[in-house]
Design a protein around this motif. Structure first.
Motif, PDB file in Angstrom:
ATOM      1  N   ALA A  56      44.821   9.009  34.729  1.00  0.00           N
ATOM      2  CA  ALA A  56      43.987   9.782  35.576  1.00  0.00           C
ATOM      3  C   ALA A  56      42.636   9.506  35.076  1.00  0.00           C
ATOM      4  O   ALA A  56      41.583   9.248  36.107  1.00  0.00           O
ATOM      5  CB  ALA A  56      44.484  11.277  35.678  1.00  0.00           C
ATOM      6  N   ALA A  57      42.245   9.516  33.950  1.00  0.00           N
ATOM      7  CA  ALA A  57      40.918   9.330  33.320  1.00  0.00           C
ATOM      8  C   ALA A  57      40.447   7.975  33.810  1.00  0.00           C
ATOM      9  O   ALA A  57      39.272   7.490  34.109  1.00  0.00           O
ATOM     10  CB  ALA A  57      40.830   9.644  31.990  1.00  0.00           C
ATOM     11  N   TRP A  60      39.561   7.627  37.095  1.00  0.00           N
ATOM     12  CA  TRP A  60      38.197   8.245  37.369  1.00  0.00           C
ATOM     13  C   TRP A  60      37.039   7.284  37.095  1.00  0.00           C
ATOM     14  O   TRP A  60      36.273   7.335  37.833  1.00  0.00           O
ATOM     15  CB  TRP A  60      38.340   9.318  36.379  1.00  0.00           C
ATOM     16  N   LEU A  61      37.275   6.267  36.248  1.00  0.00           N
ATOM     17  CA  LEU A  61      36.026   5.407  36.186  1.00  0.00           C
ATOM     18  C   LEU A  61      35.945   4.537  37.208  1.00  0.00           C
ATOM     19  O   LEU A  61      34.857   4.251  37.575  1.00  0.00           O
ATOM     20  CB  LEU A  61      36.265   4.584  34.802  1.00  0.00           C
ATOM     21  N   ASN A  62      37.109   4.181  37.860  1.00  0.00           N
ATOM     22  CA  ASN A  62      37.015   3.320  39.200  1.00  0.00           C
ATOM     23  C   ASN A  62      36.467   4.226  40.253  1.00  0.00           C
ATOM     24  O   ASN A  62      35.890   3.835  41.329  1.00  0.00           O
ATOM     25  CB  ASN A  62      38.052   2.562  39.496  1.00  0.00           C
ATOM     26  N   THR A  63      37.003   5.611  40.477  1.00  0.00           N
ATOM     27  CA  THR A  63      36.368   6.425  41.300  1.00  0.00           C
ATOM     28  C   THR A  63      34.892   6.417  41.136  1.00  0.00           C
ATOM     29  O   THR A  63      34.389   6.466  42.231  1.00  0.00           O
ATOM     30  CB  THR A  63      37.319   7.805  41.165  1.00  0.00           C
ATOM     31  N   ALA A  64      34.423   6.852  39.932  1.00  0.00           N
ATOM     32  CA  ALA A  64      33.157   6.791  39.701  1.00  0.00           C
ATOM     33  C   ALA A  64      32.465   5.750  40.460  1.00  0.00           C
ATOM     34  O   ALA A  64      31.266   5.789  41.165  1.00  0.00           O
ATOM     35  CB  ALA A  64      32.705   7.022  38.527  1.00  0.00           C
ATOM     36  N   THR A 113      30.931   6.471  32.442  1.00  0.00           N
ATOM     37  CA  THR A 113      30.966   6.886  34.102  1.00  0.00           C
ATOM     38  C   THR A 113      29.566   6.813  35.034  1.00  0.00           C
ATOM     39  O   THR A 113      29.700   6.394  35.935  1.00  0.00           O
ATOM     40  CB  THR A 113      31.399   8.475  34.015  1.00  0.00           C
ATOM     41  N   CYS A 359      37.037   6.240  46.527  1.00  0.00           N
ATOM     42  CA  CYS A 359      36.783   7.245  45.641  1.00  0.00           C
ATOM     43  C   CYS A 359      38.252   8.047  45.498  1.00  0.00           C
ATOM     44  O   CYS A 359      38.617   8.466  44.538  1.00  0.00           O
ATOM     45  CB  CYS A 359      35.890   8.235  46.296  1.00  0.00           C
ATOM     46  N   MET A 363      41.604   7.522  41.592  1.00  0.00           N
ATOM     47  CA  MET A 363      41.957   8.867  41.067  1.00  0.00           C
ATOM     48  C   MET A 363      43.449   9.672  41.248  1.00  0.00           C
ATOM     49  O   MET A 363      44.240  10.228  40.645  1.00  0.00           O
ATOM     50  CB  MET A 363      40.913   9.865  41.211  1.00  0.00           C
ATOM     51  N   TRP A 367      46.701  10.224  39.069  1.00  0.00           N
ATOM     52  CA  TRP A 367      47.123  11.362  39.040  1.00  0.00           C
ATOM     53  C   TRP A 367      48.725  11.487  38.962  1.00  0.00           C
ATOM     54  O   TRP A 367      49.532  12.142  38.062  1.00  0.00           O
ATOM     55  CB  TRP A 367      46.441  12.477  39.627  1.00  0.00           C
TER      56      TRP A 367
END
Length: 412
Positions: A56-57, A60-64, A113, A359, A363, A367
Motif C-alpha cells: 500500500a505504501a 502510494w508513491l505512484n498514487t502521489a 512523496t 490516483c 493505492m 491495499w
C-alpha cells in the motif's frame, strides 16, 4: 516534368520533416511516462526492501505521482492558452529531469512523496503540451493522422525500453540502495531527451494563441462516456504497470528475464503506433477506445488464466502494444471533433480524468494485495475495471463541434 518531380520531392521532404518532429516530440512521453512513471515498477521491489514499505505504501508513491499529474492537467490547459504548448513541453521536460535526479538524493519517504507528486505535475506539462503539438502536426496536409498520434504516444515505449535495459543490471550489481543512483541516471536520460526534443517544440509547430480565450469553454457533457471510460482505463492500466515487476519477482524471475519482459513491453508500445494507426483513422465515437480497452482487459487477465512464462510474455505483448494507443484515441477524438482553439482544453480534460483514475489504481491495488496476501488482484482487478470501461465507451457518439454552429452527428 522535372518541375513536377521537384514539387513531389519537396512535398515528401516536408512530410518527412513533420514525422521527424513528431518522433522528437515522442521523447516527451518517453520522459513523462516511460522514465518518470513506469520505471518505478522496476524500482518498487528494491525500494520496498530498503525502506521497509508495504504494498500500500509503495503504491502510494505512484498514487502521489498520479495525483500530481491530475493537478498538472488542471493547470496545463490554462498555461498552454497563455504561454503556448511549446513552452509547456520544454519547461516540463527540463523540470522532470531535475526532479528525477532529486528523487535519487533522498531516503525520506515524505520527501520522496513530494518529489513524485511534483514529477507528476511536470509530466502533465510535457504530455499535454506535446499532445497539442502532435495534434497540430497531425492536422497538416499529407500526414497520416492516426500514425502521427500513435507515433507520439508510442514514444513512452522508448522510455520503457531504456529503463528496462539500464535498471535491472544496475540494480543487480549495485548496493542495496542502488535504487537511488538509478533515479539519478533516469534524470540524466530525461535531460538528454529534453535536448533532443527541443527543436521540435518550436512556436512554428504550436497552435496560435487566442488572447482572451477561455481554456475551459468546450462542450464536455457531449463526451461523458469517453471521459468516464478513459478514467476507468486510468484505474486499470496503472495497477498492472505498477505491480507487474513485483509479480515477476514473486515468481523468482532473474535479472535477465525481468529486463527482457520490460523491453518486450516497451518495444510493443513503440510498435503500437503502426499496429493501430488505421483503427485511429477509421473508427468513430468511442469504438476505438472500447476495442483497445477490451484488448487490455484480456492482456491483464492472461497471467492468471495462462499461468507461466508464455502467458506473461503474451500479456506483455498485448498490453504494451495497446495501452498507449488508448491515449491516442482520445486525442484523435478531440482533434477530429473540436476546433484547434479548444484542443488544449479537451486534451487537458481527458488527461485529468485519466490522472484521477491513476490516483485510485496503485493505492487500491496495493491495499487489496496487503490484505489478500497476494498480487493476483493486480491482474484480476484491472481486467474487471477495463471490461466495465469497454461497455461505457461504446456509448460515446461521434460529435462535431468544429463549425461555428455545433451539431451532434448521428453516426456511432
Amino acid at each position: 516534368m522535372p518541375h513536377t518531380h521537384d514539387l513531389i520531392g519537396s512535398s515528401d521532404a516536408a512530410r518527412l520533416r513533420l514525422y521527424r518532429d513528431v518522433a522528437r516530440l515522442a521523447l516527451g512521453p518517453a520522459v513523462a511516462l516511460g522514465l518518470a512513471r513506469f520505471a518505478y515498477a522496476l524500482l518498487l521491489p528494491p525500494m520496498r526492501a530498503d525502506l521497509g514499505l508495504g504494498y500500500a505504501a509503495a503504491g502510494w508513491l505512484n498514487t502521489a505521482n498520479a495525483f500530481g499529474y491530475f493537478l498538472g492537467a488542471l493547470l496545463t490547459a490554462r498555461l498552454v492558452a497563455r504561454r503556448g504548448a511549446a513552452w509547456s513541453f520544454r519547461t516540463g521536460m527540463w523540470t522532470s529531469g531535475a526532479l528525477l535526479v532529486a528523487t535519487g538524493l533522498t531516503r525520506d519517504v515524505g520527501l520522496l512523496t513530494l518529489l513524485r507528486l511534483a514529477a507528476g505535475i511536470s509530466g502533465a506539462l510535457v504530455f499535454i503540451g506535446g499532445g497539442v503539438l502532435a495534434a497540430t502536426l497531425a492536422s497538416r496536409p499529407g500526414v497520416h493522422r492516426g500514425l502521427a498520434l500513435g507515433l507520439y504516444y508510442g514514444g513512452a515505449g522508448i522510455g520503457i525500453v531504456a529503463s528496462g535495459a539500464l535498471l535491472p543490471p544496475l540494480l543487480a550489481f549495485g548496493a542495496a540502495d542502488g535504487w537511488q543512483s538509478a533515479w539519478v541516471w533516469l534524470g540524466v536520460l530525461a535531460w538528454l531527451c529534453a535536448a533532443l526534443a527541443r527543436s521540435a517544440a518550436a512556436p512554428a509547430n504550436d497552435v496560435p494563441l487566442r488572447p482572451g480565450a477561455h481554456p475551459s469553454a468546450w462542450p464536455r457533457a457531449a463526451y461523458w462516456p469517453a471521459l468516464l471510460g478513459y478514467g476507468l482505463f486510468g484505474v486499470g492500466y496503472i495497477a498492472y504497470m505498477t505491480f507487474v515487476i513485483a509479480w515477476l519477482q514473486h515468481l523468482e524471475a532473474g535479472t535477465a528475464t525481468i529486463a527482457v519482459f520490460w523491453c518486450v513491453l516497451g518495444l510493443a508500445t513503440i510498435a503500437s503506433s503502426w499496429v493501430w494507426a488505421e483503427v485511429l483513422e477509421r473508427l468513430r465515437g468511442g469504438k476505438a477506445l472500447a476495442l483497445l480497452m477490451a484488448v487490455l482487459a484480456l492482456a491483464s487477465i492472461l497471467p492468471l488464466i495462462a499461468r507461466g512464462w508464455p502467458g506473461l510474455f503474451a500479456s506483455a505483448l498485448l498490453f504494451g502494444g495497446s495501452f498507449l494507443s488508448v491515449v491516442s484515441t482520445t486525442t484523435a477524438l478531440v482533434r477530429r471533433t473540436l476546433p484547434p482553439a479548444a484542443w488544449s482544453a479537451g486534451i487537458g480534460a481527458f488527461t485529468s480524468v485519466f490522472a484521477l483514475g491513476q490516483c485510485i489504481g496503485p493505492m487500491a491495488t496495493g491495499w487489496l494485495a496487503d490484505r489478500l496476501g497476494g498480487l493476483d488482484v493486480a491482474f484480476a482487478g484491472p481486467a474487471a475495471v477495463l471490461a466495465l470501461g469497454v461497455a461505457i465507451a461504446l456509448a460515446q457518439r461521434e460529435v462535431d463541434f468544429t463549425s461555428a454552429a455545433p451539431a451532434v452527428a448521428g453516426r456511432r
